[in-house]
Design a protein around this motif. Sequence first.
Motif, PDB file in Angstrom:
ATOM      1  N   HIS A   1     -38.976   0.711 -45.092  1.00  0.00           N
ATOM      2  CA  HIS A   1     -38.487   1.229 -46.359  1.00  0.00           C
ATOM      3  C   HIS A   1     -37.873   0.112 -47.190  1.00  0.00           C
ATOM      4  O   HIS A   1     -37.232  -0.800 -46.644  1.00  0.00           O
ATOM      5  N   PRO A   2     -38.017   0.180 -48.511  1.00  0.00           N
ATOM      6  CA  PRO A   2     -37.396  -0.828 -49.371  1.00  0.00           C
ATOM      7  C   PRO A   2     -35.904  -0.584 -49.494  1.00  0.00           C
ATOM      8  O   PRO A   2     -35.418   0.514 -49.188  1.00  0.00           O
ATOM      9  N   PRO A   3     -35.116  -1.589 -49.949  1.00  0.00           N
ATOM     10  CA  PRO A   3     -33.681  -1.371 -50.181  1.00  0.00           C
ATOM     11  C   PRO A   3     -33.457  -0.304 -51.239  1.00  0.00           C
ATOM     12  O   PRO A   3     -34.247  -0.164 -52.175  1.00  0.00           O
ATOM     13  N   LEU A   4     -32.367   0.452 -51.082  1.00  0.00           N
ATOM     14  CA  LEU A   4     -32.053   1.485 -52.056  1.00  0.00           C
ATOM     15  C   LEU A   4     -31.574   0.837 -53.351  1.00  0.00           C
ATOM     16  O   LEU A   4     -30.695  -0.023 -53.347  1.00  0.00           O
ATOM     17  N   ARG A   5     -32.129   1.283 -54.469  1.00  0.00           N
ATOM     18  CA  ARG A   5     -31.717   0.743 -55.757  1.00  0.00           C
ATOM     19  C   ARG A   5     -32.197   1.664 -56.869  1.00  0.00           C
ATOM     20  O   ARG A   5     -32.994   2.574 -56.652  1.00  0.00           O
ATOM     21  N   GLY A   6     -31.713   1.412 -58.065  1.00  0.00           N
ATOM     22  CA  GLY A   6     -32.176   2.119 -59.244  1.00  0.00           C
ATOM     23  C   GLY A   6     -31.902   3.608 -59.204  1.00  0.00           C
ATOM     24  O   GLY A   6     -30.856   4.072 -58.754  1.00  0.00           O
ATOM     25  N   MET A   7     -32.880   4.387 -59.705  1.00  0.00           N
ATOM     26  CA  MET A   7     -32.703   5.822 -59.832  1.00  0.00           C
ATOM     27  C   MET A   7     -32.516   6.502 -58.485  1.00  0.00           C
ATOM     28  O   MET A   7     -31.781   7.489 -58.378  1.00  0.00           O
ATOM     29  N   LEU A   8     -33.166   5.984 -57.455  1.00  0.00           N
ATOM     30  CA  LEU A   8     -33.037   6.590 -56.137  1.00  0.00           C
ATOM     31  C   LEU A   8     -31.589   6.546 -55.670  1.00  0.00           C
ATOM     32  O   LEU A   8     -31.037   7.549 -55.201  1.00  0.00           O
ATOM     33  N   LEU A   9     -30.950   5.394 -55.802  1.00  0.00           N
ATOM     34  CA  LEU A   9     -29.547   5.270 -55.419  1.00  0.00           C
ATOM     35  C   LEU A   9     -28.677   6.154 -56.303  1.00  0.00           C
ATOM     36  O   LEU A   9     -27.690   6.735 -55.834  1.00  0.00           O
ATOM     37  N   GLY A  10     -29.050   6.284 -57.567  1.00  0.00           N
ATOM     38  CA  GLY A  10     -28.295   7.148 -58.467  1.00  0.00           C
ATOM     39  C   GLY A  10     -28.361   8.607 -58.047  1.00  0.00           C
ATOM     40  O   GLY A  10     -27.345   9.313 -58.057  1.00  0.00           O
ATOM     41  N   TYR A  11     -29.560   9.084 -57.664  1.00  0.00           N
ATOM     42  CA  TYR A  11     -29.704  10.467 -57.203  1.00  0.00           C
ATOM     43  C   TYR A  11     -28.883  10.714 -55.937  1.00  0.00           C
ATOM     44  O   TYR A  11     -28.253  11.771 -55.783  1.00  0.00           O
ATOM     45  N   ILE A  12     -28.893   9.751 -55.035  1.00  0.00           N
ATOM     46  CA  ILE A  12     -28.107   9.890 -53.810  1.00  0.00           C
ATOM     47  C   ILE A  12     -26.620   9.929 -54.133  1.00  0.00           C
ATOM     48  O   ILE A  12     -25.856  10.719 -53.554  1.00  0.00           O
ATOM     49  N   ALA A  13     -26.185   9.108 -55.093  1.00  0.00           N
ATOM     50  CA  ALA A  13     -24.774   9.093 -55.492  1.00  0.00           C
ATOM     51  C   ALA A  13     -24.358  10.440 -56.082  1.00  0.00           C
ATOM     52  O   ALA A  13     -23.257  10.935 -55.819  1.00  0.00           O
ATOM     53  N   VAL A  14     -25.241  11.047 -56.877  1.00  0.00           N
ATOM     54  CA  VAL A  14     -24.930  12.359 -57.452  1.00  0.00           C
ATOM     55  C   VAL A  14     -24.790  13.404 -56.347  1.00  0.00           C
ATOM     56  O   VAL A  14     -23.877  14.235 -56.367  1.00  0.00           O
ATOM     57  N   MET A  15     -25.681  13.370 -55.363  1.00  0.00           N
ATOM     58  CA  MET A  15     -25.606  14.321 -54.261  1.00  0.00           C
ATOM     59  C   MET A  15     -24.327  14.129 -53.470  1.00  0.00           C
ATOM     60  O   MET A  15     -23.660  15.096 -53.081  1.00  0.00           O
ATOM     61  N   LEU A  16     -23.939  12.882 -53.248  1.00  0.00           N
ATOM     62  CA  LEU A  16     -22.718  12.610 -52.501  1.00  0.00           C
ATOM     63  C   LEU A  16     -21.486  13.021 -53.301  1.00  0.00           C
ATOM     64  O   LEU A  16     -20.480  13.453 -52.721  1.00  0.00           O
ATOM     65  N   ALA A  17     -21.543  12.878 -54.624  1.00  0.00           N
ATOM     66  CA  ALA A  17     -20.430  13.329 -55.454  1.00  0.00           C
ATOM     67  C   ALA A  17     -20.258  14.847 -55.330  1.00  0.00           C
ATOM     68  O   ALA A  17     -19.129  15.357 -55.256  1.00  0.00           O
ATOM     69  N   PHE A  18     -21.381  15.559 -55.278  1.00  0.00           N
ATOM     70  CA  PHE A  18     -21.325  17.017 -55.079  1.00  0.00           C
ATOM     71  C   PHE A  18     -20.719  17.345 -53.720  1.00  0.00           C
ATOM     72  O   PHE A  18     -19.854  18.226 -53.601  1.00  0.00           O
ATOM     73  N   ASP A  19     -21.155  16.637 -52.680  1.00  0.00           N
ATOM     74  CA  ASP A  19     -20.600  16.852 -51.341  1.00  0.00           C
ATOM     75  C   ASP A  19     -19.103  16.585 -51.331  1.00  0.00           C
ATOM     76  O   ASP A  19     -18.320  17.314 -50.700  1.00  0.00           O
ATOM     77  N   THR A  20     -18.687  15.521 -52.004  1.00  0.00           N
ATOM     78  CA  THR A  20     -17.276  15.170 -52.057  1.00  0.00           C
ATOM     79  C   THR A  20     -16.469  16.279 -52.716  1.00  0.00           C
ATOM     80  O   THR A  20     -15.390  16.665 -52.227  1.00  0.00           O
ATOM     81  N   LEU A  21     -16.982  16.804 -53.818  1.00  0.00           N
ATOM     82  CA  LEU A  21     -16.273  17.875 -54.525  1.00  0.00           C
ATOM     83  C   LEU A  21     -16.152  19.122 -53.660  1.00  0.00           C
ATOM     84  O   LEU A  21     -15.066  19.723 -53.569  1.00  0.00           O
TER      85      LEU A  21
END
Length: 212
Positions: free
Chosen positions: A3-23
């Motif tokens: 797998h390639p390193p996480l970056r760009g929109m993919l990392l952004g989508y993961i960050a949004v999901m984690l923000a939801f989990d955090t909330l």
Amino acid sequence: MRHPPLRGMLLGYIAVMLAFDTLVTWMLFSWQYLGTLFSGQGRPAEAMVNAVLVVVAVAASLGLSLALPQGWKDAMVCWRRHHAFASRHAFSVLARKLPRFPVEAMQQRFGPFPVDADGQQSLWQRLFEDYARLSPVRQAYGQYLLCYEIAVVSLLAIVPMLALVAWRWSSQQIVLIAPLFLLGQYLMFVAAARAMGDGLVQVVLTIAATQV
């Protein structure tokens, strides 16, 4: 498949999901404090402490996920470390599920289809590299990686959440929902990652079939 390193929109989508989990997890840990906040009897200090602890736990899970070898991640998502990706049965199983797949024409171009996992992975990888820049392949690959990485982070986040549950259990039994929520999310994204992996393999095979 590496797998390639996480970056760009993919990392952004993961960050949004984690923000939801955090909330969600913060609200579970701070439920009794938030319930009386507007009546003047809330305990914002405790709620803030919970917020910091939850953010640290989720951030640590993401950091550990980025540092883990892919073999460990494969074991967490596919429940096997060797031949984890769906290309291990690309031609023996997944190709046969495609309607009107030109087996004979493909074999004339690439030779007899291998039956062992290593051979099937190797041949499919060649096809993937040929068509990796095409939009349908890139989209399918991005969806697979998103589900794969969220499944990994969800599982890793359960461990620190269990530690927080043990700390808060005596005063709030509702906090047990937090690790159960993450466990459910993990299982959901494991299923999604496996389905997306099968889909990626079949997208590549379909495109290859149109070239013969």
